[in-house]
Design a protein around this motif. Structure first.
Motif, mmCIF file in Angstrom:
data_model
loop_
_atom_site.group_PDB
_atom_site.id
_atom_site.type_symbol
_atom_site.label_atom_id
_atom_site.label_comp_id
_atom_site.label_asym_id
_atom_site.label_seq_id
_atom_site.Cartn_x
_atom_site.Cartn_y
_atom_site.Cartn_z
ATOM 1 N N LYS B 225 111.111 -1.371 15.829
ATOM 2 C CA LYS B 225 110.223 -2.329 15.165
ATOM 3 C C LYS B 225 108.777 -2.165 15.616
ATOM 4 O O LYS B 225 108.514 -1.826 16.769
ATOM 5 N N PRO B 226 107.862 -2.435 14.711
ATOM 6 C CA PRO B 226 106.442 -2.305 15.039
ATOM 7 C C PRO B 226 105.932 -3.541 15.757
ATOM 8 O O PRO B 226 105.167 -4.337 15.209
ATOM 9 N N GLY B 230 105.444 -0.681 20.245
ATOM 10 C CA GLY B 230 106.141 -0.015 19.146
ATOM 11 C C GLY B 230 105.242 0.224 17.944
ATOM 12 O O GLY B 230 105.559 1.036 17.070
ATOM 13 N N LYS B 231 104.094 -0.470 17.909
ATOM 14 C CA LYS B 231 103.154 -0.258 16.803
ATOM 15 C C LYS B 231 102.464 1.100 16.900
ATOM 16 O O LYS B 231 101.992 1.627 15.891
ATOM 17 N N VAL B 360 108.460 -6.023 10.412
ATOM 18 C CA VAL B 360 108.183 -4.776 9.680
ATOM 19 C C VAL B 360 107.267 -5.073 8.488
ATOM 20 O O VAL B 360 106.281 -4.369 8.251
ATOM 21 N N SER B 361 107.586 -6.118 7.736
ATOM 22 C CA SER B 361 106.758 -6.469 6.579
ATOM 23 C C SER B 361 105.320 -6.764 7.008
ATOM 24 O O SER B 361 104.363 -6.330 6.358
ATOM 25 N N ALA B 362 105.178 -7.501 8.100
ATOM 26 C CA ALA B 362 103.835 -7.867 8.563
ATOM 27 C C ALA B 362 103.025 -6.629 8.920
ATOM 28 O O ALA B 362 101.841 -6.522 8.582
ATOM 29 N N PHE B 363 103.665 -5.674 9.574
ATOM 30 C CA PHE B 363 102.931 -4.491 10.044
ATOM 31 C C PHE B 363 102.688 -3.482 8.928
ATOM 32 O O PHE B 363 101.588 -2.958 8.776
ATOM 33 N N VAL B 364 103.710 -3.241 8.138
ATOM 34 C CA VAL B 364 103.600 -2.181 7.122
ATOM 35 C C VAL B 364 102.871 -2.675 5.874
ATOM 36 O O VAL B 364 102.036 -1.964 5.304
ATOM 37 N N VAL B 365 103.175 -3.913 5.462
ATOM 38 C CA VAL B 365 102.605 -4.440 4.210
ATOM 39 C C VAL B 365 101.417 -5.364 4.480
ATOM 40 O O VAL B 365 100.562 -5.547 3.622
ATOM 41 N N GLY B 366 101.370 -5.917 5.691
ATOM 42 C CA GLY B 366 100.310 -6.872 6.002
ATOM 43 C C GLY B 366 100.656 -8.288 5.595
ATOM 44 O O GLY B 366 99.789 -9.159 5.563
ATOM 45 N N ASP B 368 103.979 -10.999 6.254
ATOM 46 C CA ASP B 368 105.336 -11.157 6.804
ATOM 47 C C ASP B 368 106.310 -11.820 5.827
ATOM 48 O O ASP B 368 107.506 -11.894 6.098
ATOM 49 N N SER B 369 105.810 -12.285 4.706
ATOM 50 C CA SER B 369 106.727 -12.856 3.712
ATOM 51 C C SER B 369 107.057 -11.852 2.599
ATOM 52 O O SER B 369 107.821 -12.164 1.685
ATOM 53 N N ALA B 370 106.501 -10.659 2.673
ATOM 54 C CA ALA B 370 106.776 -9.629 1.663
ATOM 55 C C ALA B 370 108.170 -9.047 1.883
ATOM 56 O O ALA B 370 108.692 -9.078 3.002
ATOM 57 N N PRO B 371 108.802 -8.521 0.841
ATOM 58 C CA PRO B 371 110.090 -7.851 1.029
ATOM 59 C C PRO B 371 109.965 -6.709 2.037
ATOM 60 O O PRO B 371 108.944 -6.020 2.068
ATOM 61 N N ASP B 372 110.997 -6.554 2.827
ATOM 62 C CA ASP B 372 111.010 -5.476 3.828
ATOM 63 C C ASP B 372 110.797 -4.134 3.110
ATOM 64 O O ASP B 372 111.623 -3.717 2.298
ATOM 65 N N PRO B 373 109.717 -3.458 3.384
ATOM 66 C CA PRO B 373 109.397 -2.237 2.624
ATOM 67 C C PRO B 373 110.366 -1.087 2.872
ATOM 68 O O PRO B 373 110.365 -0.110 2.114
ATOM 69 N N GLU B 374 111.169 -1.182 3.921
ATOM 70 C CA GLU B 374 112.119 -0.105 4.218
ATOM 71 C C GLU B 374 113.537 -0.415 3.748
ATOM 72 O O GLU B 374 114.447 0.410 3.950
ATOM 73 N N CYS B 375 113.711 -1.566 3.123
ATOM 74 C CA CYS B 375 115.019 -1.868 2.523
ATOM 75 C C CYS B 375 115.304 -0.842 1.430
ATOM 76 O O CYS B 375 114.428 -0.562 0.602
#
Lengths: 71, 389
Positions: B225-226, B230-231, B360-366, B368-375
């Protein structure tokens, strides 16, 4: 025994970062779920009987009830 | 065989057994059948929001001499304002009063805290089962004997080590393996934690073989996890889309071959759901997706709590009884399912998965309520994957 078991989680989760998801149920198929849940109900009922035999443990449960009622 | 304790919930109650270790959610009739009087909570609507966390992940120190490059807690030095023993005991009193069942103690490296076993004993004295995650490097015959107090001890295995490759285990892994031996000899229940990365993905089998050979309780595999350090190299270490899809069938096969139970962490649930497991079974066996701020809570060693250990929060654990139903921060975390956008909105697994890992959503998409981009349902790689396979 009346009522239903809704869900179970076996074992402990020592992981201090996230919830562990036990995969065993999915490895062994779900056909035995009813049998398993009935067995757990029996365990809980037996544990309840065990509980009644130990007043000091009943006190702990009463305290929890009290806490709940306050909440 | 005994009920350690139980608590009421709006749907009925949760019962904790310690031998065998088990948490059981039951309906109201079942509670009545056990001889319980009706709870005031039953006058409220039946809801999945619990009256308190089931388990709390508690960092007792941020100190860790190992200083792994990918540490999700950014551990190394103690947190400023780290809890004193009396503060810790006060926090445990509070969690016991709320009906928390399990506390996973960790760090940093928990065993680097001199008064650690006194703190763990206090947790047990309060009727909560303490569990432990450790890097295992400080385990000796003496400390391992003290670990019998825990429900289970998991030794974390570093992704960078040569795990399970015969003749190639590095010194740190050998030390951890020695720690595992001490724990087993002491009669403790022992498992392993392993963060799965692109680099060690193909070596999972070696770790399961090691665990099977030792007769360990289970191995838990965690998604990288970022968070924390880990980021720094998250995009180099995270699993590839193909690995995310192959993870569950591979784990299933190897776990059966090695005869050792495998667990995945909550953030891997989207990858599991991609294989369309039976939803009823998932619910019956408590397969939890993101349960931050409901089933679990993370507490830093300075007393600040967050929805889980990978999220950050500024509120104090000492205010938790008031904040559990009154914190805007916790309320926002719990609204994710209600506000889920597509494709989560239309996903049959949303109520279990809850949108994947927020960190993951918070770090990758910016967000934290966005769908997990790696799903795998989200990452847009389905067609590519099908073409390759």
């Amino acid at each position: 025994m009346t009522g239903r078991i809704l869900k179970i989680k076996t074992g402990y989760n020592p992981n201090s970062s996230s919830i562990g998801v036990d995969m065993i149920a999915f490895f062994t198929a779900g056909a035995a779920v009813t049998v398993l849940f009935n067995a757990i109900a029996a365990i809980l009922t037996a544990a309840k009987a065990h509980k009644q035999a130990k007043p000091e443990e009943m006190k702990q449960l009463s305290e929890l009830n009290h806490l709940d009622a306050q909440g | 065989m005994s009920i350690m304790k139980y608590r009421f919930e709006s749907f009925g109650g949760v019962l904790a057994l310690e031998n065998p270790p088990m948490l059981v959610h039951v309906d109201r009739d079942f509670m009545l059948g056990l001889g319980c009087a009706p709870s005031p909570l039953w006058e409220k609507p039946d809801t999945s929001l619990l009256s308190a966390p089931i388990e709390v992940h508690f960092s007792v120190t941020n100190a860790c001499s190992r200083r792994c490059g990918h540490c999700y807690m950014d551990s190394g030095e103690p947190d400023a304002g780290e809890m004193r023993a009396e503060d810790f005991r006060r926090a445990i009193d509070l969690l016991a009063g709320m009906g928390v069942f399990h506390i996973a103690l960790g760090g940093g490296e928990a065993l680097e805290r001199p008064d650690f076993f006194e703190l763990a004993s206090y947790v047990r004295d309060c009727g909560i089962v303490p569990n432990l995650t450790t890097n295992g490097l400080l385990l000796t015959e003496e400390t391992a004997a003290k670990c019998r107090i825990f429900g289970q001890v998991n030794v974390s295995v570093d992704w960078s080590e040569n795990i399970g490759t015969a003749g190639q285990e590095d010194d740190a892994f050998a030390k951890r393996a020695k720690g595992v031996d001490f724990l087993l000899e002491a009669g403790a229940s022992v498992g392993l934690n392993c963060v799965v990365t692109r680099q060690n993905f193909d070596r999972i089998g070696g770790l399961l073989a090691f665990a099977g050979k030792k007769g360990l309780t289970d191995v838990e595999f965690l998604r990288f996890k970022p968070s924390g350090r880990g980021k720094l190299d998250y995009f180099e270490r995270r699993l590839t889309p193909a690995q995310n899809r192959e993870f569950y069938p591979m784990l299933r096969r190897i776990s059966q071959e090695c005869d050792v139970p495998a667990k995945i962490d909550c953030s891997f649930v989207p990858m599991f759901c991609w294989h369309r497991p039976d939803k009823t079974l998932m619910e019956q066996f408590s397969v939890y997706g993101c349960e931050a701020a409901n089933v679990l809570l993370g507490v830093r060693s300075d007393g600040r709590f967050a929805g889980c250990s990978f999220l950050s929060g500024e509120e104090s654990i000492f205010d938790l009884p008031r904040l559990w139903n009154g914190s805007e921060y916790l309320a926002r975390l719990r609204k994710r399912v209600d506000l889920a956008p597509e494709p989560c909105r239309s996903c049959a697994y949303l109520d279990i998965c809850k949108g994947g890992c927020r960190a993951v959503s918070a770090f990758v998409v910016g967000d934290d309520s966005a769908p997990d981009p790696e799903c795998p349902f989200v990452d847009g790689e389905d067609e590519n994957y099908k073409a390759r396979t």
